[in-house]
Design a protein around this motif. Structure first.
Motif, PDB file in Angstrom:
ATOM      1  N   LEU A 283       1.057  -1.326  -0.034  1.00 40.72           N
ATOM      2  CA  LEU A 283       0.061  -0.015  -0.016  1.00 40.72           C
ATOM      3  C   LEU A 283       0.878   1.379   0.223  1.00 40.72           C
ATOM      4  N   PHE A 284       2.153   1.199   0.778  1.00 44.96           N
ATOM      5  CA  PHE A 284       2.888   2.610   0.839  1.00 44.96           C
ATOM      6  C   PHE A 284       3.561   2.677  -0.647  1.00 44.96           C
ATOM      7  N   ALA A 285       3.982   1.546  -1.118  1.00 44.61           N
ATOM      8  CA  ALA A 285       4.343   1.805  -2.542  1.00 44.61           C
ATOM      9  C   ALA A 285       3.377   2.119  -3.588  1.00 44.61           C
ATOM     10  N   VAL A 286       2.125   1.715  -3.431  1.00 49.06           N
ATOM     11  CA  VAL A 286       1.175   2.480  -4.500  1.00 49.06           C
ATOM     12  C   VAL A 286       0.972   3.840  -4.102  1.00 49.06           C
ATOM     13  N   VAL A 287       1.006   4.280  -2.830  1.00 51.13           N
ATOM     14  CA  VAL A 287       0.912   5.625  -2.458  1.00 51.13           C
ATOM     15  C   VAL A 287       2.225   6.631  -3.047  1.00 51.13           C
ATOM     16  N   LEU A 288       3.452   5.991  -2.870  1.00 51.55           N
ATOM     17  CA  LEU A 288       4.458   6.598  -3.332  1.00 51.55           C
ATOM     18  C   LEU A 288       4.514   6.772  -4.675  1.00 51.55           C
ATOM     19  N   MET A 289       4.056   5.674  -5.523  1.00 55.56           N
ATOM     20  CA  MET A 289       4.120   5.842  -7.099  1.00 55.56           C
ATOM     21  C   MET A 289       2.982   6.924  -7.559  1.00 55.56           C
ATOM     22  N   ASN A 290       1.867   7.112  -6.723  1.00 61.27           N
ATOM     23  CA  ASN A 290       0.890   7.868  -7.447  1.00 61.27           C
ATOM     24  C   ASN A 290       0.679   9.263  -6.736  1.00 61.27           C
ATOM     25  N   ILE A 291       1.244   9.654  -5.425  1.00 61.22           N
ATOM     26  CA  ILE A 291       1.094  10.879  -5.037  1.00 61.22           C
ATOM     27  C   ILE A 291       1.539  11.873  -5.646  1.00 61.22           C
ATOM     28  N   ALA A 292       2.670  11.831  -6.467  1.00 59.83           N
ATOM     29  CA  ALA A 292       3.237  12.935  -7.134  1.00 59.83           C
ATOM     30  C   ALA A 292       2.017  13.293  -8.524  1.00 59.83           C
ATOM     31  N   LYS A 293       1.590  12.416  -8.851  1.00 61.92           N
ATOM     32  CA  LYS A 293       0.603  12.409 -10.058  1.00 61.92           C
ATOM     33  C   LYS A 293      -0.669  13.372  -9.701  1.00 61.92           C
ATOM     34  N   ARG A 294      -0.906  13.583  -8.471  1.00 57.79           N
ATOM     35  CA  ARG A 294      -2.220  14.068  -8.040  1.00 57.79           C
ATOM     36  C   ARG A 294      -2.207  15.551  -8.704  1.00 57.79           C
ATOM     37  N   PRO A 295      -3.278  15.905  -9.239  1.00 57.97           N
ATOM     38  CA  PRO A 295      -3.322  17.412  -9.769  1.00 57.97           C
ATOM     39  C   PRO A 295      -3.535  18.407  -8.819  1.00 57.97           C
ATOM     40  N   VAL A 296      -2.804  19.692  -8.949  1.00 59.86           N
ATOM     41  CA  VAL A 296      -3.013  20.574  -8.057  1.00 59.86           C
ATOM     42  C   VAL A 296      -4.286  21.182  -8.294  1.00 59.86           C
ATOM     43  N   MET A 297      -5.229  21.341  -7.007  1.00 54.95           N
ATOM     44  CA  MET A 297      -6.420  21.865  -7.112  1.00 54.95           C
ATOM     45  C   MET A 297      -6.341  23.460  -6.920  1.00 54.95           C
ATOM     46  N   GLN A 298      -7.217  23.998  -7.977  1.00 56.19           N
ATOM     47  CA  GLN A 298      -7.224  25.407  -8.197  1.00 56.19           C
ATOM     48  C   GLN A 298      -8.161  26.039  -7.290  1.00 56.19           C
TER      49      GLN A 298
END
Length: 298
Positions: A283-298
């Motif tokens: 689970l930690f690895a999945v978060v690590l892979m995807n957390i940088a992909k989260r778009p910035v909310m305006q």
């Protein structure tokens, strides 16, 4: 905006939880005397019928002629959907031989398999974050599948089917994210499920002429179809646009602990602290892979 993200997150949690319960329900169907052919055929036949009805009653957004291009798009989805059918066959075969908690961990190997596919198809070297995540996933897999326990007898047949399921699931994930995105999500799901049903009928057609128990359609077939074919696509297509792919992938990983917990709760599969540690690492690895992909909310 925050309320929309929360709403989308709830949809994704529910969709992932449905998938997480699937392996346990299939194992319970096996205990009631049903087999893989009966479970998969009933799941996809009922699922296709329900999605077809929903598609027919859905109001079209814009009038569109059924031209050759659209038919070609539908055929592509049908062919791509064969990987969906194969995923179910391989995954359900794996839970015949190994615990559900191990089978779901093997299925999630699609995370690093997907990275390999990207590397080969796009000739793109994965970044440092992804490489670290893959190492963590492999370490978590060793713990979660009890490979370090010498007293545990490994059923390599089940392991093989589990890894085959991961390969097929990788192909399914690629198709879902790349093919014919201009079509409505419900229609895309319909034709992919049709492709899955066709390949399942081709593989198990002999079973229909032997001792096929049609009682599955009124029992576990309904349950497996609802939780594996009908609800998840509908919930994910509602939730993903509200959260974004990055956050959505993180939330969807709840499928893993749900699967392990349900197997322990409903069919008394033993799960050690070491296995839970492995699950948490994944689970930690999945978060690590995807957390940088989260778009910035305006």
């Amino acid at each position: 905006m925050k309320s929309q993200v929360l709403k989308g997150s709830i949809f994704i949690v529910l969709g992932a939880a449905c998938y997480g319960m699937l392996g346990t329900f299939v194992k319970m169907a096996y205990r009631d005397g049903f087999n893989t052919a009966e479970v998969t055929i009933s799941q996809f036949a009922i699922g296709f019928t329900v999605l077809l009805i929903l598609t027919l009653f859905k109001k079209p957004g814009t009038a569109k002629e059924h031209n050759a291009t659209e038919i070609k798009s539908q055929l592509k989805l049908v062919v791509a959907g064969t990987s969906l059918g194969l995923t179910s066959i391989f995954y359900y075969l794996s839970v015949q031989y190994i615990p559900v908690s191990v089978a779901i961990v093997l299925l999630i190997q699609t995370v690093w398999m997907g990275i390999l596919v990207e590397m080969v198809m796009y000739r793109k070297v994965p970044g440092f974050r992804k490489i670290v995540a893959v190492v963590i996933i492999l370490a978590g897999t060793i713990l979660a599948t009890n490979l370090l326990r010498q007293s545990i007898t490994i059923n390599w047949t089940g392991f093989g089917w589990g890894l085959m399921a991961a390969l097929s699931y990788t192909a399914t994930m690629y198709s879902s994210n790349k093919l014919e995105l201009h079509l409505p999500p419900l229609k895309r799901s319909l034709f992919m499920i049709l492709g899955g049903l066709i390949i399942i009928l081709i593989i198990f057609h002999a079973s229909l002429n032997q001792h096929f128990s049609f009682g599955i359609f009124l029992s576990w077939g309904l349950v497996v179809s609802l939780f594996g074919t009908v609800l998840p696509p509908l919930l994910f297509t509602r939730g993903m646009p509200l959260t974004g792919i990055g956050l959505g992938a993180i939330i969807a990983s709840i499928e893993i602990p749900v699967s392990v917990f349900m197997a322990h709760l409903l069919i008394n599969e033993p799960v050690s602290l070491l296995q839970w540690t492995g699950v948490m690492l994944i689970l930690f690895a999945v978060v690590l892979m995807n957390i940088a992909k989260r778009p910035v909310m305006q």
